[in-house]
Motif scaffolding. Sequence first.
Motif, PDB file in Angstrom:
ATOM      1  N   LYS A 130      17.956 -13.344   4.892  1.00  0.00           N
ATOM      2  CA  LYS A 130      18.504 -13.367   6.246  1.00  0.00           C
ATOM      3  C   LYS A 130      19.999 -13.119   6.142  1.00  0.00           C
ATOM      4  CE  LYS A 130      15.339 -16.971   7.879  1.00  0.00           C
ATOM      5  NZ  LYS A 130      15.271 -18.377   8.283  1.00  0.00           N
ATOM      6  N   PRO A 131      20.620 -12.464   7.066  1.00  0.00           N
ATOM      7  CA  PRO A 131      19.990 -11.814   8.218  1.00  0.00           C
ATOM      8  C   PRO A 131      19.161 -10.617   7.736  1.00  0.00           C
ATOM      9  CG  PRO A 131      22.304 -11.228   8.139  1.00  0.00           C
ATOM     10  CD  PRO A 131      22.062 -12.240   7.048  1.00  0.00           C
ATOM     11  N   PHE A 132      18.076 -10.359   8.461  1.00  0.00           N
ATOM     12  CA  PHE A 132      17.156  -9.316   8.043  1.00  0.00           C
ATOM     13  C   PHE A 132      17.198  -8.156   9.012  1.00  0.00           C
ATOM     14  CE2 PHE A 132      14.884 -12.218  10.791  1.00  0.00           C
ATOM     15  CZ  PHE A 132      14.176 -11.377  11.642  1.00  0.00           C
ATOM     16  N   ASP A 133      16.782  -6.995   8.526  1.00  0.00           N
ATOM     17  CA  ASP A 133      16.661  -5.804   9.362  1.00  0.00           C
ATOM     18  C   ASP A 133      15.316  -5.895  10.076  1.00  0.00           C
ATOM     19  OD1 ASP A 133      15.999  -3.255  10.340  1.00  0.00           O
ATOM     20  OD2 ASP A 133      17.115  -2.238   8.754  1.00  0.00           O
ATOM     21  N   PRO A 134      15.318  -5.957  11.424  1.00  0.00           N
ATOM     22  CA  PRO A 134      14.057  -6.115  12.145  1.00  0.00           C
ATOM     23  C   PRO A 134      13.049  -5.009  11.854  1.00  0.00           C
ATOM     24  CG  PRO A 134      15.932  -6.149  13.668  1.00  0.00           C
ATOM     25  CD  PRO A 134      16.461  -5.909  12.304  1.00  0.00           C
ATOM     26  N   TRP A 135      13.526  -3.788  11.657  1.00  0.00           N
ATOM     27  CA  TRP A 135      12.615  -2.670  11.400  1.00  0.00           C
ATOM     28  C   TRP A 135      11.947  -2.818  10.039  1.00  0.00           C
ATOM     29  CZ3 TRP A 135      11.229  -0.348  15.536  1.00  0.00           C
ATOM     30  CH2 TRP A 135      12.107  -0.271  16.603  1.00  0.00           C
ATOM     31  N   VAL A 136      12.677  -3.337   9.070  1.00  0.00           N
ATOM     32  CA  VAL A 136      12.107  -3.561   7.736  1.00  0.00           C
ATOM     33  C   VAL A 136      11.026  -4.634   7.814  1.00  0.00           C
ATOM     34  CG1 VAL A 136      12.605  -4.422   5.405  1.00  0.00           C
ATOM     35  CG2 VAL A 136      14.144  -2.761   6.481  1.00  0.00           C
ATOM     36  N   LEU A 137      11.320  -5.741   8.501  1.00  0.00           N
ATOM     37  CA  LEU A 137      10.319  -6.807   8.630  1.00  0.00           C
ATOM     38  C   LEU A 137       9.066  -6.292   9.330  1.00  0.00           C
ATOM     39  CD1 LEU A 137       9.521  -9.758   8.213  1.00  0.00           C
ATOM     40  CD2 LEU A 137      10.556 -10.243  10.449  1.00  0.00           C
ATOM     41  N   ARG A 138       9.238  -5.564  10.431  1.00  0.00           N
ATOM     42  CA  ARG A 138       8.088  -5.008  11.149  1.00  0.00           C
ATOM     43  C   ARG A 138       7.257  -4.098  10.250  1.00  0.00           C
ATOM     44  NH1 ARG A 138       7.426  -4.224  16.512  1.00  0.00           N
ATOM     45  NH2 ARG A 138       7.043  -2.017  16.142  1.00  0.00           N
ATOM     46  N   ALA A 139       7.936  -3.244   9.485  1.00  0.00           N
ATOM     47  CA  ALA A 139       7.229  -2.308   8.608  1.00  0.00           C
ATOM     48  C   ALA A 139       6.444  -3.052   7.528  1.00  0.00           C
ATOM     49  CB  ALA A 139       8.217  -1.333   7.975  1.00  0.00           C
ATOM     50  N   LYS A 140       7.056  -4.078   6.952  1.00  0.00           N
ATOM     51  CA  LYS A 140       6.370  -4.829   5.906  1.00  0.00           C
ATOM     52  C   LYS A 140       5.184  -5.607   6.442  1.00  0.00           C
ATOM     53  CE  LYS A 140      10.310  -4.930   2.864  1.00  0.00           C
ATOM     54  NZ  LYS A 140      10.634  -5.429   1.562  1.00  0.00           N
ATOM     55  N   VAL A 141       5.335  -6.191   7.613  1.00  0.00           N
ATOM     56  CA  VAL A 141       4.231  -6.928   8.229  1.00  0.00           C
ATOM     57  C   VAL A 141       3.116  -5.954   8.607  1.00  0.00           C
ATOM     58  CG1 VAL A 141       3.573  -8.255  10.272  1.00  0.00           C
ATOM     59  CG2 VAL A 141       5.615  -8.878   8.967  1.00  0.00           C
ATOM     60  N   ALA A 142       3.475  -4.789   9.106  1.00  0.00           N
ATOM     61  CA  ALA A 142       2.471  -3.797   9.528  1.00  0.00           C
ATOM     62  C   ALA A 142       1.572  -3.375   8.368  1.00  0.00           C
ATOM     63  CB  ALA A 142       3.161  -2.586  10.150  1.00  0.00           C
ATOM     64  N   VAL A 143       2.096  -3.402   7.149  1.00  0.00           N
ATOM     65  CA  VAL A 143       1.287  -3.066   5.975  1.00  0.00           C
ATOM     66  C   VAL A 143       0.068  -3.989   5.886  1.00  0.00           C
ATOM     67  CG1 VAL A 143       1.269  -3.130   3.431  1.00  0.00           C
ATOM     68  CG2 VAL A 143       3.165  -2.047   4.658  1.00  0.00           C
ATOM     69  N   PHE A 144       0.268  -5.278   6.226  1.00  0.00           N
ATOM     70  CA  PHE A 144      -0.808  -6.256   6.092  1.00  0.00           C
ATOM     71  C   PHE A 144      -1.657  -6.400   7.342  1.00  0.00           C
ATOM     72  CE2 PHE A 144       2.557  -7.578   3.127  1.00  0.00           C
ATOM     73  CZ  PHE A 144       1.833  -7.474   1.956  1.00  0.00           C
TER      74      PHE A 144
END
Length: 146
Positions: A130-144
């Motif tokens: 943190k702080p995190f890039d929201p687009w990176v978090l979304r992309a990583k979660v979308a993988v799962f």
Amino acid sequence: QLEAVEQVQRTGVPMTGTAPAPQGMPKILVVDDQANNLLAMSAVLSTLDQELVAVSSGREALKALLDHDDFAVIIMDVQMPDMDGYETAAHIKRRPRTRDVPIIFLTAMGTDPEHSARGYAAGAVDYIAKPFDPWVLRAKVAVFTS
């Protein structure tokens, strides 16, 4: 996103989940002891097609995993009172029903190799500072969740 913000403004408590999702929709467990962090993660992830379950402690996370056995991914803070993220992850990985659920640590502890190594040793598939890039978090979660 607006609904989540209004919920916090009205009650001071973030939404602890969303309306029941249609059958087959992936669930994401979000664990953080800070209401603002839960709100931020919920806002970032709310546009993905999934059900969010937000809890504020490791114990609540373990209870949520007993109540639901179909989480696609867990996003968890490391620094929490009573039971930190590493200890919570160890409990999750010891249970046969939950050992294969991917855990992403999202923490303010930074990316120091000692902390990230401890996260991976606890069973995490990723360790994000943190702080995190929201687009990176979304992309990583979308993988799962896809």
